[in-house]
Design an enzyme around this catalytic site. Structure first.
Site, mmCIF file in Angstrom:
data_model
loop_
_atom_site.group_PDB
_atom_site.id
_atom_site.type_symbol
_atom_site.label_atom_id
_atom_site.label_comp_id
_atom_site.label_asym_id
_atom_site.label_seq_id
_atom_site.Cartn_x
_atom_site.Cartn_y
_atom_site.Cartn_z
ATOM 1 N N ILE A 1 50.645 8.794 -28.488
ATOM 2 C CA ILE A 1 50.390 8.938 -29.947
ATOM 3 C C ILE A 1 48.897 8.259 -30.076
ATOM 4 C CG2 ILE A 1 52.891 8.803 -30.830
ATOM 5 C CD1 ILE A 1 52.670 5.792 -31.426
ATOM 6 N N GLY B 1 43.271 4.330 -26.734
ATOM 7 C CA GLY B 1 42.151 3.313 -27.018
ATOM 8 C C GLY B 1 41.378 3.092 -25.876
ATOM 9 N N VAL C 1 49.093 4.338 -26.046
ATOM 10 C CA VAL C 1 50.136 3.917 -27.083
ATOM 11 C C VAL C 1 51.128 5.192 -26.863
ATOM 12 C CG1 VAL C 1 50.964 3.099 -29.204
ATOM 13 C CG2 VAL C 1 48.506 2.513 -28.557
ATOM 14 N N LYS D 1 52.259 -0.322 -26.583
ATOM 15 C CA LYS D 1 50.881 -0.140 -25.800
ATOM 16 C C LYS D 1 50.653 -0.628 -24.589
ATOM 17 C CE LYS D 1 46.380 -1.819 -27.316
ATOM 18 N NZ LYS D 1 45.435 -2.713 -28.384
ATOM 19 N N ASP E 1 37.534 -5.401 -35.528
ATOM 20 C CA ASP E 1 37.481 -3.922 -35.277
ATOM 21 C C ASP E 1 38.127 -3.173 -36.294
ATOM 22 O OD1 ASP E 1 36.887 -1.568 -33.943
ATOM 23 O OD2 ASP E 1 38.537 -1.619 -32.422
#
Length: 1007
Positions: free
Chosen positions: A713, A716, A721, A738, A836
């Site tokens: 889904i 990064g 993830v 993750k 972030d």
């Protein structure tokens, strides 16, 4: 001529002739000459400068009634029609057009005309047809056009007209066709149009109209065509709409309309042939009564909020050609959802069947092969289907597009029958669990121009037959298990290829030099394979390249200076290889280059300082220990000067001994580090912490279906993830896992940072961590993962740019985010800076409550470890567009940096524009345009138009008040965003003040 006029005057004075006869005679004699002068003036304006002499027949040696495109009346020899459509003219329409007072037809369509429509057009009171379509006209629609009361046709479509539609047009009693589509018209649809009982066609699509659909249109008993699509209309469909029993075509696509529109269609509008109402907010189900509309040919309701199932009775619509219900919530995720397909086999004229992005479950029935042989487009993508692709699909020999991609769970091999689909242009099967090789019969599909098979479990090498697909433009086979050498013959034969995704496989070999023959190539992504050898200099011949990704391979040698010939390159990623030598200084001349990544190579020497190299956030140089120079914020050592002197043998011996001692120290440190690995510490910490689940690698393997690519889904910087279902006894819990990619530099630190941050914080608007897993997989490799509660509504980023959020929802989400940051900045000891903050790191639960996540770059302020992090420029990370400017100048991480990112996020929520949008260049930024709009009180020019027209009331005054209130609310939120994103940290509003201000805006908005 003058003598004739004087004679007529004398006769009229000295005789008993009727006055009307005298006037008529004088006008006839005089106006013939007037028409000729008017035509010559029109000629001068129409030809313009540099236009072809297409009106060569317009000369005084011939009577003007013999000129090209001119029609005259038999008796009075006056111009009654001017038809120069498609003659390649240019220039403008002269005001002298108003002198052709006998004109009935004016057709200057497709003539490249510029300028405005002169108001003298209102003098043509005999005009029936006014056609100025497909030009480049500007300005508004002249009010004087309403003086032409004999008009039957007004067609000004496909121009650049602006302003509002004049309500005075409602006073043209005989008007039948009103076409103004593809302009930039604004404002409401005039309710006065409902007074023109003769109207048969209203075509106003592709403008910027807002407000609601006037209920007065329901009085137009003769209306057959109503085209209002691609505007910003809102509200529900007026009940009077269902009185239009003559309606055959209706398009409301791509607006913000709501309500249940379908239930009455089959009862009240029996003559419908074309229904296009997609991309709105319509609700309800597709009623069985739709089958009563026997003449229905096109049915498009995609992109709404429909649910339920597809009635089998739709199969009675013998004339149906297009059935599009994609992007809704139709289906129950259960087997049998597609049973209606057997009834659709009666639809012999069906050529488009769009079922993508719904909730259809179960297997694809074999009856799909019995659908019409006319079927050209079939799309099942993004549903909940499983099982194999039925072999009967090969019966649909006229298919041009076949889509079964993503969110499905299709297994098995690609059936050999697909090879019979010789007309197939698009084959899209990505994001499933398809196995086996890419079949050799793919070479039979010589019409194929898009082949997308990513994120499956395909194996083997590319079939040599692929080179027969010489029309192929897009090839995506990323993230499979493909291997073997890249075939030179295959690559060089794909001469039309423009997009090539091959990343995430096991391809080997060298990149052939003939890659330079791929002159149409714009995207080449071969990252994360096992390619070796040198980067071919011939890549510099691929002049159309915009994205080049070759990271994560085994390339050696230097970066070819020929890459500086790629003038349009925007992304250049050569990271994680074994490249050596220096960075070619010519690369700094690439004006379009936005991202340059050569991290983790063996590069050395001076870093250029201009172009992309002047932007700290756009370049990644980590892991190249011998680089020097560059801009000061990089904090690289100065490059040594070449003095020409040689070191003495004694110095060389001393340096060598020191190097050996240092190497020995490093080896000892690594051995000690492994014995005291933070993994062990983390394992005991996370597993023993009260309230955390004890989860093993096997638990997560089962929960994610062996980390299936279909469950991904998100991806990064440090891992992927996965969606998972964790079974606890008889209960099931939806989780997000993750998984860290420990081959990525910084992944281990990110894992530790996120665990450390999330284990000590608790807030309703922070993503809740369930467990930290630090273990080994079945091969003995280190495995690290973070487990969170699954947020069913995904990220804020997808809702802002792929779906739609109401203004009230955006305000609530902004308050949620501000609450989370306020907690991190003021209620945590030590303070935490997220570092972030961006829409993709804000996740939404089932109630659309926002939760801030991804603490992999977070910093604990005011402790010794954080101080070390903040002292290095390489520790300053984030996302381009959201990183505060002071970080690029080497400033320490601070809470005010988060405030800047939050301010940019707020402005993105209000405008719908990302800070990296192409419009922001040459010093223009999201902050600047919002600040300027606020100062000029023109905020509505930049606000996402959907926010201003939601759910307006039917009463005009209420609708106006609602829009004003929304505009004021959006402006107030934008003010907070601007105050938070000031360039200087000292000038920014702190997060506590921002939260207080947002709550005040919410109270005022609901007052």
């Amino acid at each position: 001529m003058k003598m004739l006029n004087l004679l007529l005057d004398l006769i009229c004075l000295c005789s008993c002739l009727p006055i009307a006869f005298c006037v008529s005679a004088r006008l006839t004699s005089f106006s013939n000459e007037t028409d000729m002068h008017a035509l010559l003036a029109l000629k001068n304006g129409l030809l313009g400068k540099g236009a072809p002499l297409t009106l060569s027949s317009w000369n005084t040696s011939l009577h003007f009634c013999q000129w090209q495109g001119i029609t005259c009346g038999r008796h009075h020899q006056r111009v009654t029609a001017l038809d120069l459509a498609g003659q390649g003219l240019t220039g403008t329409l002269s005001p002298y057009i108003g002198n052709l007072t006998f004109l009935r037809v004016l057709n200057l369509s497709d003539c490249n005309l510029k300028g405005i429509v002169p108001e003298e057009i209102g003098h043509l009171f005999r005009l029936w047809v006014f056609n100025m379509s497909r030009n480049a006209l500007q300005g508004g629609i002249p009010l004087h056009l309403a003086n032409c009361t004999e008009l039957r046709v007004i067609d000004v479509s496909r121009n650049g007209l602006t302003g509002m539609i004049p309500y005075q047009l409602g006073h043209i009693p005989k008007l039948q066709i009103l076409s103004m589509q593809q302009n930039s018209l604004t404002g409401d649809i005039p309710s006065a149009l409902g007074n023109i009982s003769s109207l048969t066609n209203i075509v106003l699509g592709n403008n910027r109209l807002f407000g609601s659909i006037p209920s007065s249109l329901g009085k137009l008993k003769s209306l057959a065509t109503l085209i209002l699509g691609i505007n910003s209309l809102a509200g529900s469909i007026p009940s009077s709409f269902y009185n239009l029993s003559s309606l055959t075509s209706v398009s409301l696509v791509d607006n913000s309309l709501s309500g249940n529109i379908l239930d009455k269609l089959g009862v009240s509008l029996p003559r419908l042939q074309w229904v296009a109402v997609g991309k709105n907010y319509f609700t309800g189900t597709i009623p069985p009564t739709l089958a009563n509309i026997s003449g229905l040919r096109i049915f498009d309701v995609g992109g709404n909020q429909l649910d339920g199932h597809i009635p089998r009775r739709i199969g009675m619509l013998k004339n149906l050609q297009v059935f599009s219900v994609g992007t809704n919530n139709i289906g129950n995720r259960s087997n049998g959802d597609l049973n209606f397909i057997s009834a659709f086999t009666n639809l012999s004229n069906l050529w488009y069947l769009g079922l993508m992005r719904n909730q259809f479950g179960g297997v694809i029935p074999d009856s799909v092969g019995n659908l019409s042989s006319s079927l050209q487009y079939l799309n099942f993508g993004s549903n909940k289907l499983y099982g194999s692709i039925p072999a009967e699909i090969g019966n649909l020999i006229n298919l041009a597009q076949l889509g079964m991609e993503y969110n499905n769970n299709l297994t098995g091999k690609i059936p050999a029958s697909v090879g019979r689909l010789r007309k197939l242009g698009q084959l899209i099967l990505g994001g499933n669990k398809l196995r086996g090789d890419i079949p050799s019969f793919i070479g039979n599909l010589t019409s194929l121009y898009i082949l997308c098979l990513p994120d499956n479990q395909l194996e083997g090498s590319l079939p040599s037959s692929l080179q027969q697909c010489d029309s192929l433009q897009i090839l995506n086979i990323a993230n499979n298990r493909l291997n073997g050498d890249l075939s030179l013959e295959i690559l060089s034969s794909l001469s039309q290829i423009s997009t090539l995704y091959m990343s995430g496989n096991f391809f080997t070999g060298h990149i052939p030099s003939k890659v330079g023959s791929l002159i149409h190539l714009s995207i080449l992504d071969i990252s994360d394979n096992k390619y070796s050898g040198e980067i071919p200099v011939e890549l510099g011949k691929c002049s159309m390249l915009e994205t080049l990704k070759m990271g994560g391979n085994l390339f050696t040698g230097s970066i070819p200076s020929s890459l500086s010939s790629l003038e349009g390159i925007q992304i250049l990623d050569l990271s994680r290889n074994n490249l050596s030598g220096s960075i070619p200084s010519q690369l700094q001349n690439l004006s379009h280059l936005k991202i340059f990544n050569v991290s983790f190579n063996q590069l050395e020497g001076d870093v250029p300082r201009k172009g992309v190299f002047s932007n700290l956030s756009a370049i990644s140089l980590q892991g190249n220990k011998k680089l020097c120079g560059g801009i000061p914020p990089l904090m690289l050592p100065r490059c040594p000067r070449q003095t020409g002197r040689h070191l003495s043998p004694a110095i060389i011996i001393v340096v060598t001994l020191c190097g050996l001692l240092f190497f020995g120290f490093i080896v000892a440190f690594v051995l000690l580090y492994r014995k005291r690995s933070p993994i062990v510490k983390l394992t005991s910490y996370s597993s023993m912490k009260e309230g955390y689940l004890r989860l093993s690698y096997n638990d997560l393997l089962l929960a994610t279906d062996h980390f299936a690519s279909s469950n991904i889904i998100g991806v990064g910087s440090f891992g992927s993830v996965y969606r998972g279902v964790l079974k606890q006894g008889e209960n099931e819990k939806l989780i997000a896992v993750k998984v860290m990619d420990l081959t990525r530099h910084g992944a281990l630190k990110s894992f530790w940072t996120e665990c450390k941050a999330l284990s000590k914080i608790r807030h309703k608007n922070l993503l809740k961590i369930i467990s930290c897993c630090s273990s080994s997989d079945f091969r003995g490799n280190d495995f690290m993962a973070l487990v969170f509660e699954l947020m069913p509504n995904g990220s804020l980023d997808s809702w802002l740019h792929e779906s739609c959020l109401k203004l009230e929802q955006r305000l609530d989400i902004a308050i949620d985010i501000a609450s989370a940051l306020d907690y991190l900045h003021h209620d945590c000891v030590p303070q935490i800076a997220h570092c972030d903050m961006k829409p993709s790191n804000v996740l939404l639960d089932e109630d659309m409550v926002a939760h801030v996540g991804d603490f992999g770059l977070a910093k604990h302020l005011h402790d010794s470890e954080a101080a070390k992090d903040r002292s290095s420029s390489f520790a300053v990370k984030g996302t381009i567009g959201y990183v505060p400017p002071e970080y690029g100048m080497g400033a320490n991480v601070s809470t005010q940096g988060d405030v800047y990112s939050f301010g940019i996020l707020l402005l993105e929520m209000i405008t719908g524009k990302k800070p990296t949008d192409e419009m922001f260049r040459d010093g223009l930024s999201l902050h600047n345009i919002c600040n300027s709009a606020l100062s000029k009180s023109t905020i509505t020019d930049i606000v996402d138009p959907r926010l201003l027209t939601e759910f307006c009331a039917d009463v005009d005054s209420q609708k106006h008040d609602d829009m004003v209130q929304r505009s004021e609310c959006a402006a107030a939120i934008a003010e907070v965003g601007v105050a938070c994103s000031m360039e200087s940290p000292d000038e920014r509003m702190n997060i506590g003040q921002a939260l207080k201000q947002l709550n005040l805006i919410k109270r005022n908005f609901h007052a």
